[in-house]
Design an enzyme around this catalytic site. Sequence first.
Site, mmCIF file in Angstrom:
data_model
loop_
_atom_site.group_PDB
_atom_site.id
_atom_site.type_symbol
_atom_site.label_atom_id
_atom_site.label_comp_id
_atom_site.label_asym_id
_atom_site.label_seq_id
_atom_site.Cartn_x
_atom_site.Cartn_y
_atom_site.Cartn_z
ATOM 1 N N ARG A 50 131.246 -2.339 100.298
ATOM 2 C CA ARG A 50 131.344 -2.181 101.679
ATOM 3 C C ARG A 50 131.677 -0.749 102.031
ATOM 4 O O ARG A 50 131.988 -0.182 101.205
ATOM 5 C CB ARG A 50 132.201 -3.298 102.369
ATOM 6 N N GLY A 51 131.550 -0.344 103.391
ATOM 7 C CA GLY A 51 131.795 0.980 103.926
ATOM 8 C C GLY A 51 130.302 1.605 103.986
ATOM 9 O O GLY A 51 129.283 1.090 103.309
ATOM 10 N N ARG A 94 123.115 -6.285 106.315
ATOM 11 C CA ARG A 94 124.404 -6.144 107.374
ATOM 12 C C ARG A 94 123.957 -5.247 108.556
ATOM 13 O O ARG A 94 123.120 -4.289 108.272
ATOM 14 C CB ARG A 94 125.708 -5.351 106.784
ATOM 15 N N ASP A 241 130.625 3.717 111.344
ATOM 16 C CA ASP A 241 129.322 2.840 110.981
ATOM 17 C C ASP A 241 128.338 3.199 111.579
ATOM 18 O O ASP A 241 127.129 3.322 110.905
ATOM 19 C CB ASP A 241 129.615 1.443 111.143
ATOM 20 N N LYS A 252 135.193 0.170 112.454
ATOM 21 C CA LYS A 252 135.922 -1.168 112.217
ATOM 22 C C LYS A 252 136.722 -1.675 113.625
ATOM 23 O O LYS A 252 137.250 -0.788 114.042
ATOM 24 C CB LYS A 252 136.702 -1.045 111.106
HETATM 25 O O1 MRU Z 1 133.310 -4.081 107.166
HETATM 26 P P1 MRU Z 1 133.437 -2.653 106.407
HETATM 27 O O2 MRU Z 1 134.635 -2.707 105.532
HETATM 28 O O3 MRU Z 1 132.278 -2.301 105.733
HETATM 29 O O4 MRU Z 1 133.719 -1.445 107.430
HETATM 30 C C1 MRU Z 1 134.010 -0.372 107.102
HETATM 31 C C2 MRU Z 1 134.387 0.670 108.037
HETATM 32 O O5 MRU Z 1 134.544 0.114 109.274
HETATM 33 C C3 MRU Z 1 134.589 2.252 107.971
HETATM 34 O O6 MRU Z 1 135.498 2.848 108.403
HETATM 35 C C4 MRU Z 1 133.199 2.810 107.831
HETATM 36 O O7 MRU Z 1 132.285 2.307 107.276
HETATM 37 C C5 MRU Z 1 133.469 4.102 107.347
HETATM 38 S S1 MRU Z 1 133.272 4.414 105.691
HETATM 39 C C6 MRU Z 1 133.215 5.921 105.361
#
Ligand code: MRU
Length: 350
Positions: A50-51, A94, A241, A252
Site C-alpha cells: 500500500r502507499g 485500487r 495519493d 488518507k
Molecule cells: O490506503 P493507503 O495506506 O494506501 O494510503 C496511503 C496514503 O494515504 C499515503 O499517505 C499516500 O499513499 C502517500 S505514500 C508516499
Amino acid sequence: MTFESKIKTIEWVDGYSRMVDQTVIPYEYKFINVTSGDDMYNAIKTMIVRGAPAIGIAGAHGVVLYAQALEHSSSVEEFKAKLIEKAQYMKTSRPTAVNLMWACEKQIEIIKNSNSDIKGIIEELTENAIKLENEDIEINKKIGEYGSEVVPKGATILTHCNAGALATVGYGTALGVVRSAYAKDNTIQVFADETRPRQQGARITTFELTMDKIPVTLITDGMCSYFMKKGMIDMVVVGADRIAANGDTANKIGTYTVAIAAKYHNIPFYIAAPLSTIDTSIKTGAEIPIEERSHEEVTHINGKRICAEGVNIINPGFDVTPNELIAGIITEKGILRPNYNQSIAEAFNN
Ligand code: MRU
C-alpha cells in the site's frame, strides 16, 4: 546528506516480485513472493502492498507477471492485445492513488511501441519495472533533500498515515523529508497520527521510524489541534495519493482535518510527493475518485467488533485537502508553491 534506510518495500527478483507484507506489521516483518498477475492484483487490493508510489511499482511488476503468463500466445499481436487488457485490469485494483495508473500506463506504452518478439517485450517490461523501482528511491531522496530545507531546527513534524519507506520502494516521501532533516539535525522529532481506521500511522509509521531510531510520538487522530494549540507542532508533512492540476490533494482520510487545524494555528502544511502523483488531466480535487472501503475496517479492530451491531457505516479511504491550505508541494523538482496551476505546469515543462 541523506539518511540510509534499510527498508526495501518491493523488489523485482529473479522473475517475480518480493514485497513486505504490510498487513502483519508491527507484529511481524516478513516478505512474500508474488508470482502471478492475479496475485499482484489481490496484493494491491488487500493492501499487502500500500502507499501510492509502492502500488505504482507493484502495478508495473504485475504487468510483467501477466506478460510471463502470456508468453506462449500464438502471435505478438495476440500477446499485445491480451496483455494490454490485463494491464488495464491491474489499474482497477485500487482507484485513488494515481501512481498505479501512471506505472501501468508506462508499461502499456512499451507494449504498444515495442517492435520486439514476445520474449523481447517481456525483457523490456522487466527492465522498465526495475528502472521505475530504482528511480523511486532516487526521487524520494531528492524530495527529502528539498523538504529538509524548510524544516526548522529542532522541529516537531506532524504526519498522518504512512508516507514512508513502506509506502514507496524505499526512503519515503513525507518520511523521506524527515529522514533527510534528521541526518542534518538529530534534534527533530515526529508526531504520528494513529490514522483510523486501518492505523497506518500507529502500525507502520511508528514501526519504520523506530527501526531507524528516529524519535516518534504516537497520538490519536483527534489530538492534533490540542498539540498545535500548545505550540508543540512546528510543521505538518504528509504524502499524497493524487494531486489535481490546481494542487488540491487526496491523501488518507483525516488529512483534510489536519490541514484545517494547521491553517487555524498558522502551522505550515506541506505535501511531499513525486510528480507521478500529480494528475494533470484533472483540474480540481472534485474529480478525484475516492475509494470506499469495507465497513468492517470501522466496526472492528483486530477482528473484534467495537460498536453496536447493525449501526450505519460509511468508510471513505481518502479526503481532498483544498490547495489554499497547502504551504507547498515538495517534489523531486523542488518545492512547488501557490499558484499551483502555474507551478505544477512549470514543473512538468522543465
Ligand atoms: O490506503 P493507503 O495506506 O494506501 O494510503 C496511503 C496514503 O494515504 C499515503 O499517505 C499516500 O499513499 C502517500 S505514500 C508516499
